[in-house]
Write a protein that holds these residues in place. Structure first.
Motif, PDB file in Angstrom:
ATOM      1  N   ARG A   1       1.360  -1.287  -0.156  1.00 36.37           N
ATOM      2  CA  ARG A   1      -0.372   0.073  -0.095  1.00 36.37           C
ATOM      3  C   ARG A   1       0.874   1.136  -0.491  1.00 36.37           C
ATOM      4  O   ARG A   1       0.758   2.016  -1.369  1.00 36.37           O
ATOM      5  N   PRO A   2       1.791   1.143   0.474  1.00 38.63           N
ATOM      6  CA  PRO A   2       2.880   2.609   0.704  1.00 38.63           C
ATOM      7  C   PRO A   2       4.109   2.549  -0.562  1.00 38.63           C
ATOM      8  O   PRO A   2       3.679   3.471  -1.325  1.00 38.63           O
ATOM      9  N   VAL A   3       4.255   1.900  -1.136  1.00 35.64           N
ATOM     10  CA  VAL A   3       4.922   1.453  -2.626  1.00 35.64           C
ATOM     11  C   VAL A   3       3.859   2.138  -3.775  1.00 35.64           C
ATOM     12  O   VAL A   3       4.525   2.956  -4.513  1.00 35.64           O
ATOM     13  N   THR A   4       2.813   1.527  -3.105  1.00 35.73           N
ATOM     14  CA  THR A   4       1.336   1.718  -4.353  1.00 35.73           C
ATOM     15  C   THR A   4       1.178   3.568  -4.664  1.00 35.73           C
ATOM     16  O   THR A   4       0.960   4.053  -5.548  1.00 35.73           O
ATOM     17  N   ARG A   5       1.186   3.455  -3.331  1.00 35.69           N
ATOM     18  CA  ARG A   5       0.777   5.406  -2.570  1.00 35.69           C
ATOM     19  C   ARG A   5       1.924   5.870  -3.521  1.00 35.69           C
ATOM     20  O   ARG A   5       1.844   7.243  -4.357  1.00 35.69           O
ATOM     21  N   ILE A   6       3.109   5.540  -2.903  1.00 40.50           N
ATOM     22  CA  ILE A   6       4.203   6.767  -4.006  1.00 40.50           C
ATOM     23  C   ILE A   6       4.216   6.705  -5.161  1.00 40.50           C
ATOM     24  O   ILE A   6       5.054   7.826  -5.733  1.00 40.50           O
ATOM     25  N   LEU A   7       4.685   5.527  -6.140  1.00 37.77           N
ATOM     26  CA  LEU A   7       4.569   5.166  -7.010  1.00 37.77           C
ATOM     27  C   LEU A   7       2.756   6.282  -8.031  1.00 37.77           C
ATOM     28  O   LEU A   7       3.789   6.503  -9.233  1.00 37.77           O
ATOM     29  N   GLU A   8       2.356   6.180  -7.737  1.00 34.98           N
ATOM     30  CA  GLU A   8       1.105   6.563  -7.767  1.00 34.98           C
ATOM     31  C   GLU A   8       1.654   9.019  -7.679  1.00 34.98           C
ATOM     32  O   GLU A   8       1.493   9.149  -8.735  1.00 34.98           O
ATOM     33  N   ALA A   9       1.750   8.504  -6.927  1.00 35.85           N
ATOM     34  CA  ALA A   9       2.066   9.860  -6.584  1.00 35.85           C
ATOM     35  C   ALA A   9       3.287  10.490  -7.119  1.00 35.85           C
ATOM     36  O   ALA A   9       2.739  11.395  -8.174  1.00 35.85           O
ATOM     37  N   LEU A  10       4.801   9.372  -7.749  1.00 36.89           N
ATOM     38  CA  LEU A  10       5.317  10.548  -8.637  1.00 36.89           C
ATOM     39  C   LEU A  10       5.022   9.864 -10.116  1.00 36.89           C
ATOM     40  O   LEU A  10       5.249  10.721 -10.616  1.00 36.89           O
ATOM     41  N   SER A  11       4.205   9.532 -10.085  1.00 43.03           N
ATOM     42  CA  SER A  11       3.399   9.029 -11.645  1.00 43.03           C
ATOM     43  C   SER A  11       2.676  10.288 -11.975  1.00 43.03           C
ATOM     44  O   SER A  11       3.549  11.348 -13.200  1.00 43.03           O
ATOM     45  N   LYS A  12       2.322  10.947 -11.241  1.00 42.41           N
ATOM     46  CA  LYS A  12       1.525  12.595 -11.589  1.00 42.41           C
ATOM     47  C   LYS A  12       2.663  13.119 -12.205  1.00 42.41           C
ATOM     48  O   LYS A  12       2.005  14.073 -12.710  1.00 42.41           O
ATOM     49  N   ILE A  13       2.978  13.267 -10.851  1.00 38.42           N
ATOM     50  CA  ILE A  13       4.582  14.010 -10.434  1.00 38.42           C
ATOM     51  C   ILE A  13       5.641  14.196 -11.815  1.00 38.42           C
ATOM     52  O   ILE A  13       5.463  15.346 -12.612  1.00 38.42           O
ATOM     53  N   THR A  14       5.653  13.149 -12.611  1.00 34.08           N
ATOM     54  CA  THR A  14       6.318  13.342 -13.884  1.00 34.08           C
ATOM     55  C   THR A  14       5.536  13.774 -14.917  1.00 34.08           C
ATOM     56  O   THR A  14       5.406  13.995 -15.759  1.00 34.08           O
ATOM     57  N   HIS A  15       4.005  13.171 -15.055  1.00 36.14           N
ATOM     58  CA  HIS A  15       2.819  13.758 -15.912  1.00 36.14           C
ATOM     59  C   HIS A  15       3.202  15.628 -15.195  1.00 36.14           C
ATOM     60  O   HIS A  15       1.617  15.898 -15.906  1.00 36.14           O
ATOM     61  N   GLY A  16       3.698  16.271 -14.337  1.00 34.49           N
ATOM     62  CA  GLY A  16       3.477  17.468 -14.387  1.00 34.49           C
ATOM     63  C   GLY A  16       2.361  18.554 -13.250  1.00 34.49           C
ATOM     64  O   GLY A  16       2.241  19.403 -13.116  1.00 34.49           O
ATOM     65  N   ASP A  17       2.254  17.486 -12.387  1.00 30.69           N
ATOM     66  CA  ASP A  17       1.162  17.500 -11.543  1.00 30.69           C
ATOM     67  C   ASP A  17       1.902  17.686 -10.283  1.00 30.69           C
ATOM     68  O   ASP A  17       1.509  16.897  -9.213  1.00 30.69           O
ATOM     69  N   PHE A  18       2.368  19.007 -10.296  1.00 29.79           N
ATOM     70  CA  PHE A  18       3.479  18.918  -8.480  1.00 29.79           C
ATOM     71  C   PHE A  18       2.049  19.824  -7.674  1.00 29.79           C
ATOM     72  O   PHE A  18       2.882  20.256  -6.160  1.00 29.79           O
TER      73      PHE A  18
END
Length: 365
Positions: free
Chosen positions: A91-108
């Motif tokens: 669960r924590p890794v999934t939350r981290i990966l989802e957040a990083l995916s949004k950041i890499t797509h420009g959602d800061f």
């Protein structure tokens, strides 16, 4: 050669963990104890405490039963470990990966909620904390980039419009010689402003990206201040300003002469620009507590506290009545140079009472 990154002191780096040892000891002890109890269940001695030979069929039966119970315990522990991994790892890794995916797509704007309270932080919480900081910094940089592009576009558009309009007017064959000269001068002023803007942007960019490194050498600071004043001699003579200097000509500093000249030029230019005709500008130089103290005081319009807090921002101009005389990059350059040279700048100002910019430079660095 790259330096080895420093170890994060917040991480608990230990090969042996007492709590892990106790947990695995309890699990292993439980499994082995149950297995032995199941295998040796029943009486092994007769009424006279004489060992009884266990029949082969009974041994096979007990061995098979023990095997199935061990398989059941392993299955239970596997499910337990899977549930534990799901809640504490997946669960924590999934939350981290989802957040990083949004950041890499420009959602800061994305932020991850910590898993535990501050005192109970584990490694995942530390990663989450750093990702949130990174997202916040990237958001600030993105906003600054957008503002920078908007401001640059606005500042460039004005002189370009002047150049375009007056170059079109100059094509009129019926213009008098006086009009032609006047329009040519305006064209020259607009092109100079555009050139100064581009030069300022390039220099500020180099300073911010640390592509300019100070070349320190010793020089007389009072002589440099006089040189900076003479650069604007024409301007302060046209405004009939009273220039007062109180300079200690014995002060020698060690620093980048060119960068510090940029500081004095910008500060004196602003003092001349904002001081009304016939008023006074004072330039002082003294030493105090192993510092060279330079103060430039004008008797102009002054600033509010809100304006003074923002004057070092790129393109910010508190007094819009003088906007055509600058581009809002001068004080941003000054602040960056002050930071690079590890000096200090202080602003004191009141509306309608003028402003004082004080720079402190360390002596005997």
């Amino acid at each position: 050669m790259r330096k080895k990154p420093k170890k994060d002191k917040r991480l608990r780096d230990s090969i042996f963990s007492p709590w892990s040892f106790i947990l695995y000891f309890a699990i292993t002890g439980f499994a082995v104890s149950v297995s032995f109890l199941l295998f040796f269940s029943g009486s092994l001695f007769d009424s006279q405490n004489i060992p009884v030979l266990i029949p082969e069929g009974t041994v096979k039966e007990r061995a098979l039963r023990t095997l199935f119970n061990i398989l059941f315990i392993c299955l239970f522990m596997s499910i337990f470990d899977g549930v534990r991994k799901h809640f504490f790892t997946h669960r924590p890794v999934t939350r981290i990966l989802e957040a990083l995916s949004k950041i890499t797509h420009g959602d800061f704007s994305v932020r991850i909620k910590p898993l535990h309270k501050k005192r109970a932080f584990n490694e995942y919480d530390l990663i989450i904390e750093d990702i949130n900081k990174m997202a916040s910094e990237l958001s600030s940089i993105d906003t600054l980039k957008t503002d920078f592009i908007s401001n640059v576009s606005h500042e460039i558009k004005t002189p370009l419009a002047v150049i375009h309009n007056y170059s079109a007017i100059l094509q009129n064959p019926n213009l008098s010689e006086q009009e032609r000269t006047e329009y040519a001068q305006r064209l020259q002023a607009a092109s100079k402003k555009l050139g100064d803007l581009i030069s300022g942007i390039l220099k500020l960019n180099k300073l911010e990206n640390q592509q300019i490194f100070p070349e320190n050498k010793k020089f007389n600071l009072s002589e440099q201040l006089c040189q900076a004043l003479l650069i604007y001699e024409k301007e302060w003579e046209e405004k009939e300003l009273d220039i007062v200097t109180e300079l200690d000509d014995s002060i020698v500093v060690e620093g980048d002469e060119e960068l510090l000249l940029t500081v004095w030029s910008n500060l004196i230019s602003n003092a001349v620009k904002f001081t009304e005709k016939g008023k006074k500008i004072t330039v002082r130089l003294c030493s105090q507590d192993n510092n060279a103290i330079v103060s430039i005081t004008d008797s102009g319009c002054g600033m509010t506290k809100e304006t003074a807090a923002r004057i070092f921002e790129k393109f910010y101009q508190g007094d819009t009545s003088h906007a055509t005389e600058g581009n809002g990059l001068g004080l941003a350059l000054v602040k960056r140079i002050i930071d690079i040279t590890k000096s200090e700048i202080i602003v004191e100002s009141e509306p309608d009472k003028g402003s004082t910019f004080t720079v402190k430079i360390k002596l005997n660095r």
